[in-house]
Design an enzyme around this catalytic site. Structure first.
Site, mmCIF file in Angstrom:
data_model
loop_
_atom_site.group_PDB
_atom_site.id
_atom_site.type_symbol
_atom_site.label_atom_id
_atom_site.label_comp_id
_atom_site.label_asym_id
_atom_site.label_seq_id
_atom_site.Cartn_x
_atom_site.Cartn_y
_atom_site.Cartn_z
ATOM 1 N N LYS A 1 0.810 -1.035 -0.028
ATOM 2 C CA LYS A 1 0.221 0.104 0.211
ATOM 3 C C LYS A 1 0.830 1.270 0.176
ATOM 4 C CE LYS A 1 -4.162 -1.419 2.436
ATOM 5 N NZ LYS A 1 -5.071 -1.702 3.315
ATOM 6 N N GLU B 1 -19.288 -9.245 8.781
ATOM 7 C CA GLU B 1 -20.413 -8.092 9.416
ATOM 8 C C GLU B 1 -21.213 -9.770 10.274
ATOM 9 O OE1 GLU B 1 -18.876 -5.706 6.560
ATOM 10 O OE2 GLU B 1 -19.535 -7.460 6.790
ATOM 11 N N ARG C 1 -25.492 -6.377 5.920
ATOM 12 C CA ARG C 1 -24.515 -7.628 5.334
ATOM 13 C C ARG C 1 -24.881 -8.232 6.499
ATOM 14 N NH1 ARG C 1 -19.487 -6.711 2.934
ATOM 15 N NH2 ARG C 1 -20.001 -8.351 1.479
#
Length: 618
Positions: free
Chosen positions: A280, A366, A394
């Site tokens: 990243k 979730e 979700r």
């Protein structure tokens, strides 16, 4: 911007380049992303990490005929730039501009719209099945991060793919945290290229043909030998057991490794799994050093980087929650904090530092987060699930079946409720009032300001059952927050402004523009505090002294708080006109938060106009 990137108008132009030019293109593309995001804000670290991978994919595959499906999609800026949207990057995430995520209506190259994680493999498999059934030769590539691979949905898709014959599906695991495999080395790179080539496949097929002629006992031994041998030659992984040919890991920033590997995998077809290691923030030192800070920055000077804000500023609702949960945990050892991979976004950084043994980041899962909390509540502890409104969608089945049905003591802190701004429709928390208030046993609290948020968090935490507190992105009016753990009466609103004829029932922070409009209308204004239970005693009392009701909420009108008020009045035979103000029956695109609310008539001017027009017809 240099001449090479300026000449790229579609992936056809990329495929026309020489291999040597691809490195130059990647360097120019990375610099362009830094300069562009610095002007508009947006996701940065993740996009810098996928530059070479994106270039290689469009170089090898015939897009848009071949489908590239980006998981989450916050790493798709290089893809957007190479697919004809370079000039539109100046409008990124702005009203009328391009989205920060893949969007089918935006480009033929965006094969699947996304912004929530772990959907890419399922979507790519669905497309692959249609290609197989229609005899269409086509490649399907799902690019998924190691974070998104923590979600069960990704493994559900892999499980299904493993028993789906005749499909071309390449899953690329973009591993930017080295959480799965050891560091990349020259031997790994060599073995990956060897194993992804046709020689390995031919040898495998020949060996299989020979082994099938052996007696059963010898065949069992041969299978075990094969498994051990493969473990010595390359990474032995779960993905092979699921039916995929595994290749990797390789350096995702090395075009000399990426391109021949992708070429080989394209020729092989079938179920392929490529593991690439990326970093990243690659190529921009400040983002490399702090990829979290540069994950989704606002505007900044690339030469200076993100600068700390000076001077006092209003605390955000997220910060209010972060302080509250630390204070509440200090007062109650039973409190457990849970987040589905949103530590920074949900304000739990300090909580993790102070109470590490009571902090659980469960990954992008979730459903698990909700049921994990339910299990904790079964044993007498008090879980607080910090989750964005849009992500609680979700875990809806678990909320109903595992928490509410058993009336378990789980508190839900719903961040990003209502309009979120630049992230657009995919992240807007427009539906939680409607989908929560219909669930038995559930408390639904809607604080109007920062101090109310703390009060209602404490109140819902002390309630022995499922409860939710919804609050918006950003700051409120700047209300001073009292550092206590005081509570208020559940299901009771507060009259904030006395008037006559019309009463405005406000659910949440829209109380304040409603109060401004009410001054010109001489209307009564109530801070309702709760959608469920509704303060029916107060509504009944107000109905006796007022001619009409107006409800206002930063949530969908259909099934929302206003609907709850209308349902109650009807059930009691109280015939009073009700004007429901809120979010219309449409998905609301990205833009600046306040500008969106104004465009929907949810600022002072819009509220006043709506009520005045409505009054004329009474």
């Amino acid at each position: 911007m240099t001449q090479l990137l300026s000449s790229i108008h579609s992936p056809k132009d990329v495929r026309a380049l020489s291999r040597a030019q691809l490195t130059t293109l990647s360097n120019e593309l990375r610099d362009f992303i830094v300069q562009s995001v610095a002007k508009t804000g947006g996701h940065l670290s993740s996009n810098l990490g996928t530059v070479e991978l994106t270039v290689a994919l469009h170089y090898i595959f015939n897009t848009p005929h071949d489908r590239i499906i980006w998981d989450v999609g916050h790493q798709s800026y290089p893809h957007k730039i190479l697919t004809g949207r370079r000039e539109k990057m100046s409008t990124l995430r702005q009203a009328g501009g391009i989205s920060g995520f893949p969007k089918r209506s935006e480009s033929d190259y965006d094969a699947f719209g996304t912004a929530h994680s772990s959907t890419s493999i399922s979507a790519a498999l669905g497309m692959a099945v249609v290609s197989r059934n229609s005899n269409t030769p086509r490649q399907h590539i799902a690019v998924i991060g190691d974070g998104a691979m923590t979600a069960g949905m990704a493994f559900e898709a892999l499980n299904n793919a493993g028993v789906t014959p005749g499909v071309n599906l390449l899953v690329i695991l973009n591993d930017n945290d080295m959480s799965i495999s050891p560091p990349v080395g020259a031997l790994n790179k060599y073995l990956t290229r060897l194993m992804s080539g046709s020689i390995a496949k031919d040898a495998h097929d020949l060996g299989k043909a020979v082994l099938e002629q052996l007696p059963s006992p010898l065949m069992d031994i041969a299978r075990k030998v094969k498994g051990h041998a493969k473990g010595m030659l390359g990474p032995a992984t779960l993905f092979e057991e699921l039916g995929f040919n595994y290749s990797g890991p390789i350096d995702g920033h090395d075009l000399d490794a990426l391109i021949p590997t992708l070429e080989n995998l394209k020729k092989l077809g079938g179920l392929q799994f490529l593991h690439v290691i990326t970093k990243k923030g690659q190529g921009y030192k400040l983002a490399e050093a702090d990829p979290i800070l540069y994950h989704g920055p606002g505007k900044f000077d690339p030469s200076l980087g993100i600068q700390a804000k000076t001077g006092a500023s209003k605390p955000t609702f997220t910060q209010v929650f972060g302080e509250w949960i630390c204070d509440q945990a200090n007062a109650d050892h039973r409190l457990i904090g849970i987040t589905p991979a949103m530590r920074e976004g949900s304000g739990l950084v300090e909580f993790e530092k102070r109470f590490p043994e009571r902090y659980f980041d469960v990954g992008i899962a979730e459903q698990h987060a909700v049921t994990f909390g339910a299990g904790i509540a079964c044993e007498g502890y008090k879980p607080v699930v910090a989750i964005y409104s849009t992500f609680l969608q979700r875990g809806y089945d678990q909320l109903i079946h595992d928490v509410a049905l058993q009336n378990l003591d789980v508190t839900f802190a719903l961040d990003r409720a209502g309009i979120v701004g630049a992230d657009g429709a995919t992240h807007a928390g427009n539906y939680d009032i409607a989908f929560l208030r219909c669930i038995p046993n559930m408390i639904v609290a809607v604080p109007s300001n920062e101090n109310e948020s703390r009060l209602l968090l404490s109140t819902c935490y002390q309630y022995e059952g499922p409860a939710s507190v919804r609050y918006p992105r950003g700051s409120g009016i700047g209300e001073v927050v009292k550092k206590t753990l005081d509570t208020v009466a559940i299901g009771k609103g507060v009259v904030r402004q006395e008037g006559n004829e019309i009463v405005i029932l406000a659910f949440g922070p829209l109380l304040y523009p409603a109060m401004e409009a009410a001054k010109e209308l001489s209307a009564t204004v109530v801070d309702m505090r709760f959608v469920k239970p509704l303060d029916t005693d107060l509504i009944k009392q107000l109905a006796q002294a007022h001619r009409a009701f107006v409800t206002i909420e930063e949530g969908c009108i259909m099934g929302g708080a206003g609907s709850a008020v209308s349902e109650y009045l009807y059930s009691q035979g109280i015939c009073k006109p009700v004007l429901q103000l809120g979010l219309p029956d449409m998905f609301i695109d990205h833009g600046e938060q306040q500008a969106i609310l104004s465009s929907l008539g949810l600022d002072k001017t819009g509220i006043l106009k709506s009520i005045q027009t409505w009054k004329q017809g009474l």
